[in-house]
Design a protein around this motif. Structure first.
Motif, PDB file in Angstrom:
ATOM      1  N   ASP A 124       0.666  -1.434   0.242  1.00 21.43           N
ATOM      2  CA  ASP A 124       0.147   0.415   0.112  1.00 21.43           C
ATOM      3  C   ASP A 124       0.865   1.306  -0.015  1.00 21.43           C
ATOM      4  O   ASP A 124       1.817   1.715   0.590  1.00 21.43           O
ATOM      5  CB  ASP A 124      -0.735   0.003   1.037  1.00 21.43           C
ATOM      6  CG  ASP A 124      -2.076   1.385   1.830  1.00 21.43           C
ATOM      7  OD1 ASP A 124      -1.951   1.752  -0.366  1.00 21.43           O
ATOM      8  OD2 ASP A 124      -2.787   1.546   1.967  1.00 21.43           O
ATOM      9  N   GLN A 125       0.422   2.024  -1.072  1.00 24.52           N
ATOM     10  CA  GLN A 125       1.921   3.332  -1.453  1.00 24.52           C
ATOM     11  C   GLN A 125       1.234   4.203   0.328  1.00 24.52           C
ATOM     12  O   GLN A 125       2.322   5.094   0.207  1.00 24.52           O
ATOM     13  CB  GLN A 125       0.902   3.948  -2.277  1.00 24.52           C
ATOM     14  CG  GLN A 125       0.797   3.630  -3.637  1.00 24.52           C
ATOM     15  CD  GLN A 125       0.734   5.023  -4.683  1.00 24.52           C
ATOM     16  OE1 GLN A 125       1.977   5.585  -4.190  1.00 24.52           O
ATOM     17  NE2 GLN A 125       0.409   4.777  -5.280  1.00 24.52           N
ATOM     18  N   ASP A 126       0.388   4.075   0.955  1.00 23.26           N
ATOM     19  CA  ASP A 126       0.408   5.328   1.401  1.00 23.26           C
ATOM     20  C   ASP A 126       0.419   5.103   3.270  1.00 23.26           C
ATOM     21  O   ASP A 126       0.590   5.309   3.887  1.00 23.26           O
ATOM     22  CB  ASP A 126      -1.016   5.465   2.568  1.00 23.26           C
ATOM     23  CG  ASP A 126      -2.355   5.996   0.873  1.00 23.26           C
ATOM     24  OD1 ASP A 126      -1.975   6.635   0.255  1.00 23.26           O
ATOM     25  OD2 ASP A 126      -3.705   5.569   1.133  1.00 23.26           O
ATOM     26  N   LEU A 127       1.684   3.475   2.906  1.00 17.13           N
ATOM     27  CA  LEU A 127       2.172   2.722   4.680  1.00 17.13           C
ATOM     28  C   LEU A 127       3.116   4.054   5.369  1.00 17.13           C
ATOM     29  O   LEU A 127       2.583   4.008   6.470  1.00 17.13           O
ATOM     30  CB  LEU A 127       2.295   1.498   3.935  1.00 17.13           C
ATOM     31  CG  LEU A 127       3.075   0.373   5.861  1.00 17.13           C
ATOM     32  CD1 LEU A 127       1.817   0.193   6.506  1.00 17.13           C
ATOM     33  CD2 LEU A 127       3.776  -0.873   4.848  1.00 17.13           C
ATOM     34  N   PRO A 128       4.128   4.101   4.844  1.00 18.04           N
ATOM     35  CA  PRO A 128       4.659   5.457   5.226  1.00 18.04           C
ATOM     36  C   PRO A 128       4.483   6.412   5.613  1.00 18.04           C
ATOM     37  O   PRO A 128       4.480   6.536   6.709  1.00 18.04           O
ATOM     38  CB  PRO A 128       5.417   5.971   4.125  1.00 18.04           C
ATOM     39  CG  PRO A 128       5.872   4.655   3.237  1.00 18.04           C
ATOM     40  CD  PRO A 128       3.855   4.381   2.943  1.00 18.04           C
ATOM     41  N   LEU A 129       2.595   7.087   4.889  1.00 14.73           N
ATOM     42  CA  LEU A 129       2.869   7.775   5.304  1.00 14.73           C
ATOM     43  C   LEU A 129       1.866   6.957   7.014  1.00 14.73           C
ATOM     44  O   LEU A 129       1.363   8.657   7.891  1.00 14.73           O
ATOM     45  CB  LEU A 129       1.517   8.609   4.311  1.00 14.73           C
ATOM     46  CG  LEU A 129       1.524  10.106   4.079  1.00 14.73           C
ATOM     47  CD1 LEU A 129       1.851  10.196   2.745  1.00 14.73           C
ATOM     48  CD2 LEU A 129       0.221  10.552   4.156  1.00 14.73           C
ATOM     49  N   ILE A 130       1.011   7.034   6.839  1.00 13.67           N
ATOM     50  CA  ILE A 130       0.181   5.968   8.121  1.00 13.67           C
ATOM     51  C   ILE A 130       1.192   5.720   8.964  1.00 13.67           C
ATOM     52  O   ILE A 130       1.136   6.105  10.158  1.00 13.67           O
ATOM     53  CB  ILE A 130      -0.452   4.929   7.575  1.00 13.67           C
ATOM     54  CG1 ILE A 130      -1.845   5.415   6.356  1.00 13.67           C
ATOM     55  CG2 ILE A 130      -0.678   3.825   9.291  1.00 13.67           C
ATOM     56  CD1 ILE A 130      -2.160   3.654   6.365  1.00 13.67           C
ATOM     57  N   VAL A 131       2.297   4.771   8.743  1.00  9.74           N
ATOM     58  CA  VAL A 131       3.815   5.205   9.794  1.00  9.74           C
ATOM     59  C   VAL A 131       3.762   6.455  10.469  1.00  9.74           C
ATOM     60  O   VAL A 131       3.965   7.143  11.540  1.00  9.74           O
ATOM     61  CB  VAL A 131       4.851   4.502   9.430  1.00  9.74           C
ATOM     62  CG1 VAL A 131       5.575   4.182  10.227  1.00  9.74           C
ATOM     63  CG2 VAL A 131       3.832   2.982   9.054  1.00  9.74           C
ATOM     64  N   GLU A 132       4.336   6.984   9.753  1.00  9.63           N
ATOM     65  CA  GLU A 132       4.660   8.598  10.229  1.00  9.63           C
ATOM     66  C   GLU A 132       3.806   9.522  10.532  1.00  9.63           C
ATOM     67  O   GLU A 132       3.837   9.568  11.756  1.00  9.63           O
ATOM     68  CB  GLU A 132       5.005   9.317   8.594  1.00  9.63           C
ATOM     69  CG  GLU A 132       5.913  11.265   8.840  1.00  9.63           C
ATOM     70  CD  GLU A 132       5.849  11.827   7.484  1.00  9.63           C
ATOM     71  OE1 GLU A 132       5.087  11.279   6.857  1.00  9.63           O
ATOM     72  OE2 GLU A 132       6.861  12.824   8.065  1.00  9.63           O
ATOM     73  N   ARG A 133       2.317   9.010  10.879  1.00 12.45           N
ATOM     74  CA  ARG A 133       1.505   9.658  11.231  1.00 12.45           C
ATOM     75  C   ARG A 133       1.411   9.059  12.422  1.00 12.45           C
ATOM     76  O   ARG A 133       0.993  10.283  14.195  1.00 12.45           O
ATOM     77  CB  ARG A 133      -0.258   9.736  10.845  1.00 12.45           C
ATOM     78  CG  ARG A 133      -0.967  10.470  11.037  1.00 12.45           C
ATOM     79  CD  ARG A 133      -2.595  10.512  10.286  1.00 12.45           C
ATOM     80  NE  ARG A 133      -2.195  10.919   9.527  1.00 12.45           N
ATOM     81  CZ  ARG A 133      -3.263  10.050   8.019  1.00 12.45           C
ATOM     82  NH1 ARG A 133      -3.764   9.344   8.211  1.00 12.45           N
ATOM     83  NH2 ARG A 133      -2.715  10.338   6.929  1.00 12.45           N
ATOM     84  N   VAL A 134       1.153   7.912  12.579  1.00 12.56           N
ATOM     85  CA  VAL A 134       0.805   7.407  14.265  1.00 12.56           C
ATOM     86  C   VAL A 134       2.205   7.581  14.803  1.00 12.56           C
ATOM     87  O   VAL A 134       2.576   7.871  15.632  1.00 12.56           O
ATOM     88  CB  VAL A 134       0.587   5.498  14.372  1.00 12.56           C
ATOM     89  CG1 VAL A 134       0.883   5.285  14.934  1.00 12.56           C
ATOM     90  CG2 VAL A 134      -0.223   5.273  13.032  1.00 12.56           C
ATOM     91  N   LEU A 135       3.834   8.078  14.207  1.00  9.35           N
ATOM     92  CA  LEU A 135       4.882   7.955  15.236  1.00  9.35           C
ATOM     93  C   LEU A 135       4.485   8.978  15.768  1.00  9.35           C
ATOM     94  O   LEU A 135       4.574   9.273  16.968  1.00  9.35           O
ATOM     95  CB  LEU A 135       5.814   7.591  14.733  1.00  9.35           C
ATOM     96  CG  LEU A 135       6.316   6.438  13.655  1.00  9.35           C
ATOM     97  CD1 LEU A 135       8.151   6.560  13.035  1.00  9.35           C
ATOM     98  CD2 LEU A 135       6.616   5.389  14.473  1.00  9.35           C
ATOM     99  N   LYS A 136       4.097  10.158  14.998  1.00 10.30           N
ATOM    100  CA  LYS A 136       3.675  11.577  15.732  1.00 10.30           C
ATOM    101  C   LYS A 136       2.957  11.701  16.330  1.00 10.30           C
ATOM    102  O   LYS A 136       3.720  11.779  17.626  1.00 10.30           O
ATOM    103  CB  LYS A 136       3.672  12.848  14.566  1.00 10.30           C
ATOM    104  CG  LYS A 136       4.620  13.606  13.857  1.00 10.30           C
ATOM    105  CD  LYS A 136       3.996  14.899  13.082  1.00 10.30           C
ATOM    106  CE  LYS A 136       5.346  15.075  12.250  1.00 10.30           C
ATOM    107  NZ  LYS A 136       5.179  15.053  11.087  1.00 10.30           N
ATOM    108  N   ARG A 137       1.792  10.831  16.061  1.00 14.12           N
ATOM    109  CA  ARG A 137       0.774  11.281  17.242  1.00 14.12           C
ATOM    110  C   ARG A 137       0.719  10.719  18.500  1.00 14.12           C
ATOM    111  O   ARG A 137       0.473  10.885  19.467  1.00 14.12           O
ATOM    112  CB  ARG A 137      -1.025  11.016  16.408  1.00 14.12           C
ATOM    113  CG  ARG A 137      -1.122  11.863  15.602  1.00 14.12           C
ATOM    114  CD  ARG A 137      -1.801  13.003  16.489  1.00 14.12           C
ATOM    115  NE  ARG A 137      -3.063  11.975  16.262  1.00 14.12           N
ATOM    116  CZ  ARG A 137      -4.349  12.325  15.911  1.00 14.12           C
ATOM    117  NH1 ARG A 137      -4.233  13.009  14.290  1.00 14.12           N
ATOM    118  NH2 ARG A 137      -5.717  11.834  15.894  1.00 14.12           N
ATOM    119  N   THR A 138       1.338   9.263  17.803  1.00 14.85           N
ATOM    120  CA  THR A 138       1.487   8.790  19.971  1.00 14.85           C
ATOM    121  C   THR A 138       2.966   9.175  20.167  1.00 14.85           C
ATOM    122  O   THR A 138       3.217   8.932  21.544  1.00 14.85           O
ATOM    123  CB  THR A 138       1.282   6.791  19.631  1.00 14.85           C
ATOM    124  OG1 THR A 138       2.616   6.916  18.372  1.00 14.85           O
ATOM    125  CG2 THR A 138       0.846   6.616  18.881  1.00 14.85           C
TER     126      THR A 138
END
Ligand code: C2E
Ligand code: CA
Ligand code: CA
Ligand code: CA
Length: 277
Positions: A124-138
């Motif tokens: 999924d192309q969006d995976l790095p974006l999702i991971v980046e968001r989760v790392l930031k938010r948590t």
């Protein structure tokens, strides 16, 4: 012979039908499970056999049905994968896993957290974006997060795979090759992928010390990991002899029933091992 062939076909197609029905049923139940929040994460400790200190956890998903049955992932991950539902479930897993890790880190524990990625999720192309968001938010330390991928995910479109791995690496997370040795490993591909860890599959561990072949394979994987400066973890360790063999061959991080089964978060405090700080 003809009649028998016909009969065989009849039973075969009946089986296919049952299998298809079961999949359809699971698919519908999975959609409901997503809506109703029926998934939970278990955590299995990774232990340093030299110190018996917990160095990290692997998160493993469970499905708790409304009738209180706990469905193991082998029963639903393949359906989730083939229907694409895994992308949504997988994003939830990353969020929940990192929230768990944030709680561990806020208590002062220095532990890693391994998260399994499925094929679709990895592609999924969006995976790095999702991971980046989760790392930031948590707010978790990225270097404590390890994504586990399998060899087969690397074998298709190699350039796309390397690109995806590099994007993840840029976020500061680590990458591990899961079930190592069960796929199409070649030394040349290992060199090309930016991975940090090899995880020896349980199938090579379970017959130690009876199976000489498996012992040779495990010893070779450990030696190779050391040569390539990769971390190496053995999974499915169940006996003291297996621990001894791994120790003697230089693999010090293990996971398996010998130390602990996967547990719910609130059960982890019952473990008699110190957690790394
Ligand atoms: P895996 O990634 O190879 O995970 C290791 C499996 O071995 C887990 O089964 C774990 O409970 C089991 N195990 C650990 N130690 C021992 C041991 O000492 N003896 C034995 N007999 N088994 C041991 P589980 O939790 O049923 O998961 C099975 C597979 O389902 C995993 O294999 C993984 O491929 C997949 N899976 C589990 N959770 C997730 C997830 O969150 N996302 C994705 N994409 N896949 C997952
Ligand atoms: Ca795994
Ligand atoms: Ca796996
Ligand atoms: Ca495995």
């Amino acid at each position: 012979a003809k009649a028998r062939g016909k009969n065989t076909f009849h039973f075969f197609s009946q089986d296919l039908n049952d299998a298809a029905n079961e999949r359809l049923q699971i698919e519908n139940q999975l959609r409901e499970a997503i809506r109703e929040n029926q998934f939970l994460l278990y955590f299995q400790p990774k232990v340093d056999i030299r110190t018996e200190i917990i160095t990290g956890y692997e998160t493993l998903i469970r499905w708790l049905r409304p009738d209180n049955t706990l469905v193991p992932p082998v029963k639903f991950i393949p359906v989730a994968e083939s229907t694409g539902l895994i992308v949504q479930i997988g994003e939830w897993i990353i969020w929940e896993a990192c929230r768990f890790l944030a709680r561990q880190q806020s208590r002062g524990y220095d532990v890693t957290l391994s998260i399994n990625l499925s094929v679709r999720q990895f592609n999924d192309q969006d995976l790095p974006l999702i991971v980046e968001r989760v790392l930031k938010r948590t707010g978790v330390k990225p270097r404590a997060v390890i994504f586990e991928i399998t060899e087969s995910m690397l074998m298709g479109d190699t350039d796309a795979a390397i690109n995806q791995l590099n994007q993840l690496k840029r976020l500061g997370v680590s990458l591990s090759i899961d079930d190592f040795g069960t796929g199409y490993s070649s030394l040349s591909y290992l060199k090309r992928f930016p991975v940090d860890e090899l995880k020896i599959d349980r199938s090579f561990v379970k017959d130690i010390p009876q199976d000489r072949n498996d012992m040779d394979i495990v010893a070779a994987i450990i030696a190779m990991a050391q040569k390539m400066n990769l971390r190496v973890v053995a999974e499915g360790v169940e006996t003291a002899q297996q621990v001894e063999f791994l120790r003697n061959n230089g693999c010090f991080e293990v996971q398996g029933y010998f130390y602990s089964m996967p547990l719910a978060e609130q059960e982890l405090s019952q473990l008699n091992y110190t957690v790394n700080t």
